[in-house]
Design a protein around this motif. Structure first.
Motif, PDB file in Angstrom:
ATOM      1  N   ARG A  85       0.829  -1.215   0.000  1.00 55.32           N
ATOM      2  CA  ARG A  85       0.000   0.000   0.000  1.00 55.32           C
ATOM      3  C   ARG A  85       0.859   1.260   0.000  1.00 55.32           C
ATOM      4  O   ARG A  85       0.478   2.298   0.537  1.00 55.32           O
ATOM      5  CB  ARG A  85      -0.970   0.034   1.200  1.00 55.32           C
ATOM      6  N   GLU A  86       2.037   1.187  -0.614  1.00 54.23           N
ATOM      7  CA  GLU A  86       2.901   2.354  -0.754  1.00 54.23           C
ATOM      8  C   GLU A  86       3.957   2.044  -1.815  1.00 54.23           C
ATOM      9  O   GLU A  86       4.152   0.893  -2.204  1.00 54.23           O
ATOM     10  CB  GLU A  86       3.594   2.699   0.565  1.00 54.23           C
ATOM     11  N   PHE A  87       4.666   3.082  -2.259  1.00 51.73           N
ATOM     12  CA  PHE A  87       5.717   2.892  -3.246  1.00 51.73           C
ATOM     13  C   PHE A  87       6.993   2.429  -2.546  1.00 51.73           C
ATOM     14  O   PHE A  87       7.899   3.212  -2.284  1.00 51.73           O
ATOM     15  CB  PHE A  87       5.958   4.185  -4.032  1.00 51.73           C
ATOM     16  N   LEU A  88       7.063   1.144  -2.254  1.00 52.02           N
ATOM     17  CA  LEU A  88       8.284   0.582  -1.690  1.00 52.02           C
ATOM     18  C   LEU A  88       9.418   0.643  -2.706  1.00 52.02           C
ATOM     19  O   LEU A  88      10.573   0.848  -2.357  1.00 52.02           O
ATOM     20  CB  LEU A  88       8.067  -0.877  -1.292  1.00 52.02           C
ATOM     21  N   VAL A  89       9.083   0.394  -3.972  1.00 57.25           N
ATOM     22  CA  VAL A  89      10.075   0.416  -5.046  1.00 57.25           C
ATOM     23  C   VAL A  89       9.537   1.274  -6.189  1.00 57.25           C
ATOM     24  O   VAL A  89       8.321   1.447  -6.334  1.00 57.25           O
ATOM     25  CB  VAL A  89      10.382  -1.016  -5.548  1.00 57.25           C
ATOM     26  N   PRO A  90      10.427   1.832  -7.022  1.00 57.21           N
ATOM     27  CA  PRO A  90       9.972   2.727  -8.091  1.00 57.21           C
ATOM     28  C   PRO A  90       9.184   1.994  -9.175  1.00 57.21           C
ATOM     29  O   PRO A  90       9.452   0.832  -9.477  1.00 57.21           O
ATOM     30  CB  PRO A  90      11.284   3.290  -8.673  1.00 57.21           C
ATOM     31  N   GLU A  91       8.229   2.711  -9.756  1.00 55.93           N
ATOM     32  CA  GLU A  91       7.495   2.245 -10.924  1.00 55.93           C
ATOM     33  C   GLU A  91       7.641   3.293 -12.022  1.00 55.93           C
ATOM     34  O   GLU A  91       7.323   4.471 -11.811  1.00 55.93           O
ATOM     35  CB  GLU A  91       6.010   2.065 -10.605  1.00 55.93           C
ATOM     36  N   LEU A  92       8.116   2.885 -13.184  1.00 57.20           N
ATOM     37  CA  LEU A  92       8.278   3.784 -14.326  1.00 57.20           C
ATOM     38  C   LEU A  92       7.520   3.192 -15.502  1.00 57.20           C
ATOM     39  O   LEU A  92       7.813   2.077 -15.947  1.00 57.20           O
ATOM     40  CB  LEU A  92       9.765   3.948 -14.670  1.00 57.20           C
ATOM     41  N   ALA A 108       9.434   5.419 -18.743  1.00 56.61           N
ATOM     42  CA  ALA A 108      10.393   4.313 -18.677  1.00 56.61           C
ATOM     43  C   ALA A 108      11.455   4.459 -19.759  1.00 56.61           C
ATOM     44  O   ALA A 108      11.680   3.557 -20.572  1.00 56.61           O
ATOM     45  CB  ALA A 108       9.668   2.980 -18.807  1.00 56.61           C
ATOM     46  N   SER A 109      12.128   5.603 -19.774  1.00 55.81           N
ATOM     47  CA  SER A 109      13.233   5.809 -20.713  1.00 55.81           C
ATOM     48  C   SER A 109      14.482   5.119 -20.184  1.00 55.81           C
ATOM     49  O   SER A 109      14.586   4.818 -18.988  1.00 55.81           O
ATOM     50  CB  SER A 109      13.508   7.303 -20.885  1.00 55.81           C
ATOM     51  N   ALA A 110      15.438   4.879 -21.057  1.00 57.45           N
ATOM     52  CA  ALA A 110      16.690   4.253 -20.635  1.00 57.45           C
ATOM     53  C   ALA A 110      17.362   5.077 -19.545  1.00 57.45           C
ATOM     54  O   ALA A 110      17.881   4.528 -18.561  1.00 57.45           O
ATOM     55  CB  ALA A 110      17.613   4.079 -21.836  1.00 57.45           C
ATOM     56  N   GLU A 111      17.338   6.397 -19.698  1.00 60.18           N
ATOM     57  CA  GLU A 111      17.988   7.275 -18.723  1.00 60.18           C
ATOM     58  C   GLU A 111      17.314   7.186 -17.363  1.00 60.18           C
ATOM     59  O   GLU A 111      17.984   7.064 -16.324  1.00 60.18           O
ATOM     60  CB  GLU A 111      17.969   8.723 -19.227  1.00 60.18           C
ATOM     61  N   ALA A 112      15.975   7.231 -17.347  1.00 62.53           N
ATOM     62  CA  ALA A 112      15.246   7.172 -16.076  1.00 62.53           C
ATOM     63  C   ALA A 112      15.414   5.810 -15.407  1.00 62.53           C
ATOM     64  O   ALA A 112      15.561   5.717 -14.182  1.00 62.53           O
ATOM     65  CB  ALA A 112      13.767   7.473 -16.311  1.00 62.53           C
ATOM     66  N   LEU A 113      15.409   4.747 -16.201  1.00 68.42           N
ATOM     67  CA  LEU A 113      15.584   3.407 -15.639  1.00 68.42           C
ATOM     68  C   LEU A 113      16.982   3.250 -15.042  1.00 68.42           C
ATOM     69  O   LEU A 113      17.144   2.672 -13.966  1.00 68.42           O
ATOM     70  CB  LEU A 113      15.353   2.348 -16.716  1.00 68.42           C
ATOM     71  N   ALA A 114      17.982   3.784 -15.735  1.00 68.16           N
ATOM     72  CA  ALA A 114      19.352   3.698 -15.221  1.00 68.16           C
ATOM     73  C   ALA A 114      19.494   4.451 -13.905  1.00 68.16           C
ATOM     74  O   ALA A 114      20.121   3.960 -12.950  1.00 68.16           O
ATOM     75  CB  ALA A 114      20.330   4.239 -16.259  1.00 68.16           C
ATOM     76  N   ASP A 115      18.919   5.641 -13.828  1.00 70.74           N
ATOM     77  CA  ASP A 115      18.993   6.431 -12.587  1.00 70.74           C
ATOM     78  C   ASP A 115      18.327   5.688 -11.431  1.00 70.74           C
ATOM     79  O   ASP A 115      18.865   5.626 -10.312  1.00 70.74           O
ATOM     80  CB  ASP A 115      18.323   7.793 -12.789  1.00 70.74           C
ATOM     81  N   ALA A 116      17.139   5.150 -11.694  1.00 75.64           N
ATOM     82  CA  ALA A 116      16.390   4.450 -10.642  1.00 75.64           C
ATOM     83  C   ALA A 116      17.121   3.178 -10.211  1.00 75.64           C
ATOM     84  O   ALA A 116      17.180   2.851  -9.015  1.00 75.64           O
ATOM     85  CB  ALA A 116      14.982   4.125 -11.122  1.00 75.64           C
ATOM     86  N   MET A 117      17.676   2.453 -11.165  1.00 77.77           N
ATOM     87  CA  MET A 117      18.407   1.230 -10.829  1.00 77.77           C
ATOM     88  C   MET A 117      19.668   1.548 -10.031  1.00 77.77           C
ATOM     89  O   MET A 117      20.031   0.809  -9.111  1.00 77.77           O
ATOM     90  CB  MET A 117      18.772   0.473 -12.108  1.00 77.77           C
ATOM     91  N   TRP A 118      20.336   2.636 -10.364  1.00 79.65           N
ATOM     92  CA  TRP A 118      21.556   2.996  -9.638  1.00 79.65           C
ATOM     93  C   TRP A 118      21.253   3.238  -8.165  1.00 79.65           C
ATOM     94  O   TRP A 118      22.010   2.843  -7.288  1.00 79.65           O
ATOM     95  CB  TRP A 118      22.196   4.222 -10.273  1.00 79.65           C
TER      96      TRP A 118
END
Length: 384
Positions: free
Chosen positions: A321-328, A333-343
């Motif tokens: 019931r909360e954003f424990l992990v990111p959702e893009l 869900a661009s490569a840049e945003a995914l890379a930042d979130a994964m880092w």
């Protein structure tokens, strides 16, 4: 006890996840009904318990609102043919393993004819398409649900329901062995490992692959030691995945492609980039940090983005019931945003430790003997 040789139970699973669910259910039923006939549509997990599939499960898999249009006639023909066969045969019950677009319509026709119907698992009416409860009331004699909060929803709607736990919570150990997974894959114990899971369906691979592998390329610019492990659902998916990578000019990204072995890949990882769906729950049960991402056909996205009832699409976030992990999602869900979130998932140690505890609590809440619980509910429905 009377012989079970005269008992016939029909089951339809339309996707690998449904095959897994139904396989465990049939495994729970078989000791009670050793001579019963199990038949319908299913895959290898069901066939391991003597199941007879009249059509290949691969014919059934389709995803998205618009993607189904070219397949509608074929799938409707299969549904009608199976319906006529079952109306003539009159099995002890029909079990729809997920796949609600196909199964609920079939269940309604069978139940109208007096054949008991069981649906396993409950459609996600708590996430979207809540109006479906009206169809469920007409179609389903007994609902089997895999999340604890679902039981009250169906009880309140007057649908007989049993919470049976989530089979994945039994299959995945509460304390996974990362070292063993790395040994199995030949990875160094001190390696920095990312598991990449763009999806098992062809449509998921089509829309997710380039962004996911583009993110891997960007992550390598931050840490050249990263190892990327990619479990593939089959040879067809592997070839399409490699084709998309080549077309995008990303073939220089070194990837360890695996035939299946998704649990081993997740278990070996420090963090996981995963397409939304059941796989995200698997990652949570392995207690791994993750980024959940999803892309689809633009027309489907424009419709479905307005149909959700909750701010989350990933199962770990829905259960928490909360954003424990990111959702893009989609354009985000661009490569840049995914890379930042994964880092961030790889480098934020306090967050990683917090996730382990939250995911462990989640695991215990889902842990039941699902084969035994689901089989007991079906036996009650057929009065055995």
């Amino acid at each position: 006890m009377a012989s079970s040789a005269d008992v016939s139970i029909a089951v339809v699973a339309g996707e690998p996840s449904g095959d897994l669910l139904a396989g465990r259910l049939l495994g729970g039923l078989r000791p009670h009904l050793p001579e019963a006939r199990f038949h319908g549509i299913g895959g290898p997990a069901m066939q391991a318990h003597g199941f007879e599939s009249h059509w290949p499960i691969e014919k059934m898999t389709v995803r998205g609102l618009f993607e189904i249009i070219p397949r509608y006639r074929e799938l409707k023909g299969i549904q009608n043919s199976l319906r006529d066969q079952l109306l003539a045969e009159r099995p002890a019950c029909f079990i729809g393993a997920d796949y609600p677009g196909f199964n609920l319509g079939l269940e309604a026709q069978l139940r109208d004819a007096g054949i008991p119907t069981v649906h396993y698992i409950g459609p996600q009416i708590w996430a979207w398409r809540g109006g479906r409860i009206k169809k469920i009331i007409k179609s389903v004699s007994h609902m089997l649900v895999i999340f604890p909060f679902e039981e009250e929803i169906y009880k309140n709607a007057g649908v007989p329901v049993t919470y049976v736990g989530h089979p994945l919570a039994e299959m995945i150990p509460v304390q996974p062995d990362e070292a063993a997974a790395r040994r199995q894959l030949g990875l160094a114990q001190d390696a920095n490992v990312v598991c990449v899971m763009p999806g098992s369906r062809m449509a998921e691979i089509k829309y997710n692959t380039v962004a996911f592998i583009g993110a891997c390329k960007l992550l390598l610019q931050r840490d050249r030691s990263l190892k990327f492990v990619v479990p593939m659902a089959g040879e067809k998916q592997r070839q399409y995945f490699l084709q998309l990578i080549a077309e995008a000019g990303l073939q220089d990204v070194e990837l360890m492609l695996l035939d299946g072995q998704s649990h081993t890949a997740i278990g070996a990882a420090d963090a996981v980039l995963v397409a939304s769906g059941t796989a995200s729950l698997e990652v949570a049960l392995f207690k791994k940090p993750m980024v959940i991402a999803y892309k689809m056909m633009a027309a489907s996205w424009h419709i479905m983005r307005h149909m959700g009832y909750q701010p989350w699409i990933g199962l770990p976030n829905i259960l928490a019931r909360e954003f424990l992990v990111p959702e893009l999602l989609q354009n985000a869900a661009s490569a840049e945003a995914l890379a930042d979130a994964m880092w961030k998932q790889l480098s934020d140690v306090p967050h990683r430790l917090q996730l382990v505890q939250r995911f462990t609590d989640m695991h215990h809440s889902l842990l039941r003997n699902s084969a035994q619980e689901s089989a007991a509910a079906v036996l009650k429905v057929i009065n055995r």
